[in-house]
Design a protein around this motif. Structure first.
Motif, PDB file in Angstrom:
ATOM      1  N   CYS A  86     -19.340 -32.861-123.702  1.00  0.00           N
ATOM      2  CA  CYS A  86     -20.599 -32.352-122.922  1.00  0.00           C
ATOM      3  C   CYS A  86     -20.364 -32.457-121.462  1.00  0.00           C
ATOM      4  O   CYS A  86     -20.806 -31.652-120.683  1.00  0.00           O
ATOM      5  CB  CYS A  86     -21.981 -33.241-123.080  1.00  0.00           C
ATOM      6  SG  CYS A  86     -22.436 -33.244-124.829  1.00  0.00           S
ATOM      7  N   VAL A 107     -26.210 -40.882-118.658  1.00  0.00           N
ATOM      8  CA  VAL A 107     -25.778 -40.755-119.980  1.00  0.00           C
ATOM      9  C   VAL A 107     -26.716 -41.835-120.737  1.00  0.00           C
ATOM     10  O   VAL A 107     -26.538 -43.055-120.421  1.00  0.00           O
ATOM     11  CB  VAL A 107     -24.431 -41.028-120.361  1.00  0.00           C
ATOM     12  CG1 VAL A 107     -24.274 -40.623-121.770  1.00  0.00           C
ATOM     13  CG2 VAL A 107     -23.446 -39.852-119.489  1.00  0.00           C
ATOM     14  N   ILE A 142     -27.144 -36.650-119.854  1.00  0.00           N
ATOM     15  CA  ILE A 142     -26.578 -36.277-121.128  1.00  0.00           C
ATOM     16  C   ILE A 142     -27.173 -37.118-122.212  1.00  0.00           C
ATOM     17  O   ILE A 142     -27.175 -38.611-121.957  1.00  0.00           O
ATOM     18  CB  ILE A 142     -25.002 -36.058-121.301  1.00  0.00           C
ATOM     19  CG1 ILE A 142     -24.684 -34.958-120.405  1.00  0.00           C
ATOM     20  CG2 ILE A 142     -24.455 -35.990-122.696  1.00  0.00           C
ATOM     21  CD1 ILE A 142     -22.977 -35.243-120.060  1.00  0.00           C
ATOM     22  N   ALA A 159     -27.580 -31.951-121.390  1.00  0.00           N
ATOM     23  CA  ALA A 159     -26.840 -31.455-122.405  1.00  0.00           C
ATOM     24  C   ALA A 159     -27.075 -32.620-123.660  1.00  0.00           C
ATOM     25  O   ALA A 159     -27.436 -33.682-123.150  1.00  0.00           O
ATOM     26  CB  ALA A 159     -25.127 -31.482-121.912  1.00  0.00           C
ATOM     27  N   ASN A 165     -25.722 -25.616-124.404  1.00  0.00           N
ATOM     28  CA  ASN A 165     -25.347 -27.267-123.760  1.00  0.00           C
ATOM     29  C   ASN A 165     -25.808 -28.089-124.816  1.00  0.00           C
ATOM     30  O   ASN A 165     -26.083 -29.244-124.358  1.00  0.00           O
ATOM     31  CB  ASN A 165     -26.620 -27.339-122.687  1.00  0.00           C
ATOM     32  CG  ASN A 165     -27.983 -27.028-123.027  1.00  0.00           C
ATOM     33  OD1 ASN A 165     -28.144 -26.393-123.950  1.00  0.00           O
ATOM     34  ND2 ASN A 165     -28.911 -27.345-122.203  1.00  0.00           N
TER      35      ASN A 165
END
Length: 320
Positions: A114, A205, A233, A259, A280
């Motif tokens: 990603c 993340v 992400i 993503a 994505n």
């Protein structure tokens, strides 16, 4: 001597210790037993070796008049009617140790994909064979993991393994779990505890490692996705229904988050078709333990549980 019924197909190696001391019933090579075959065979079984993608409902367990142990070939056990097993005195075990490293490594693979847009760029290169792909210096930019914050939601064994690997990339690790770790543990492992809403707001993340239960159903929904930074992400190698998949599609479409890397999906591990339309999103078909090493380790752990149980030992990976 016990009769051990193995419901599923896997590598041949690793079952020798069971067959040497007990009667072992395995399916024909290349396939699992069908539900009908399991219903026919289970009345004679003392042990059922099950697997995460084969349901073991109360109706099947009830046919096992001699059944004393269900040994699951997985860390998760929501494929088994646990309450029925518990109320009928049937022990259930899992394989929590052998799945840690492979699942953590897959989470990192999804994250790297990603962050550096590997699958997206791979599709771009393949689109016109023999034609050089030309990108501007600011087209399809990814970003470095170094210096970013990862929020681990569900800091168990797998979450800890992911955190260790992310620190090697120079990431700062935040974590959330129901019972906070002791301050000295946090300090030793370089962890920062944050409540769930804060971890969503503050992390670049989010990596999900919480077990699935009614309490974690749609733990990440539209409201939670809206808290995340637009560059964030989301990685899910836990269970699909921990995420509201329809809300995730909308968040990815709208750019609410950047993503997602997904190994599990809400509806029986079948991703919503809309996910396949999005560049994505990186997807794998629930393969956290899909390595030869992992399969052999899982067989060894399950086998050890069975043998120890039949010897009357209590040092097993007991769920109930």
């Amino acid at each position: 001597m016990a009769t051990i019924l193995v419901a599923f197909d896997t590598l041949e190696e690793g079952f020798e210790r069971l067959s040497q001391a007990h009667t072992l019933i395995r399916p024909p090579h290349g396939r699992d037993f069908t539900p009908e075959e399991l219903r026919e065979l289970i009345p004679e079984a003392d042990v059922l070796c099950s697997v995460f993608d084969i349901p073991v409902p109360a109706e099947l367990i009830a046919l096992g008049k001699r059944l004393r142990l269900i040994a699951n070939y997985a860390v998760g056990y929501n494929n088994i009617d646990i309450e029925y097993a518990r109320t009928h005195g049937i022990t259930v075990t899992n394989t929590p140790h052998s799945i840690i490293v492979p699942t953590a490594e897959l989470a990192l693979a999804l994250l790297l994909d990603c962050a550096r847009r590997v699958s997206e760029l791979d599709r771009l290169v393949r689109r016109e064979p023999g034609v050089k792909v030309s990108l501007s210096r600011i087209d399809r930019l990814g970003w470095l993991l170094q210096g970013k914050r990862i929020g681990i939601v569900g800091y168990g064994n797998i979450g800890e393994a992911v955190a260790e690997r992310c620190r090697a990339f120079g990431m700062q690790v935040l974590y959330y779990k129901r019972h906070r770790l002791a301050p000295e543990v946090e300090q030793a492992k370089e962890l920062t505890y944050r409540p769930l809403e804060d971890i969503l707001r503050e992390s670049d993340v989010i990596s999900l490692h919480t077990p699935y239960s009614p309490a974690t159903h749609h733990l990440i929904g539209a409201r939670e996705l809206a808290l995340m930074p637009r560059h964030a992400i989301l990685i899910n190698t836990a269970r699909g229904a921990v995420v509201d998949e329809a809300a995730l599609v909308e968040a990815l479409r709208s750019g609410q988050i950047a993503a997602a890397g997904l190994d599990v999906f809400e509806h029986n591990d079948l991703p919503l078709p809309a996910l396949s339309e999005l560049d994505n999103v990186v997807m794998t078909p629930h393969v956290g333990t899909q390595t030869r090493d992992s399969r052999l380790m899982m067989t060894a752990e399950m086998t050890e549980n069975v043998l120890r149980f039949l010897e009357g030992r209590t040092d097993i990976s007991r769920v109930v």
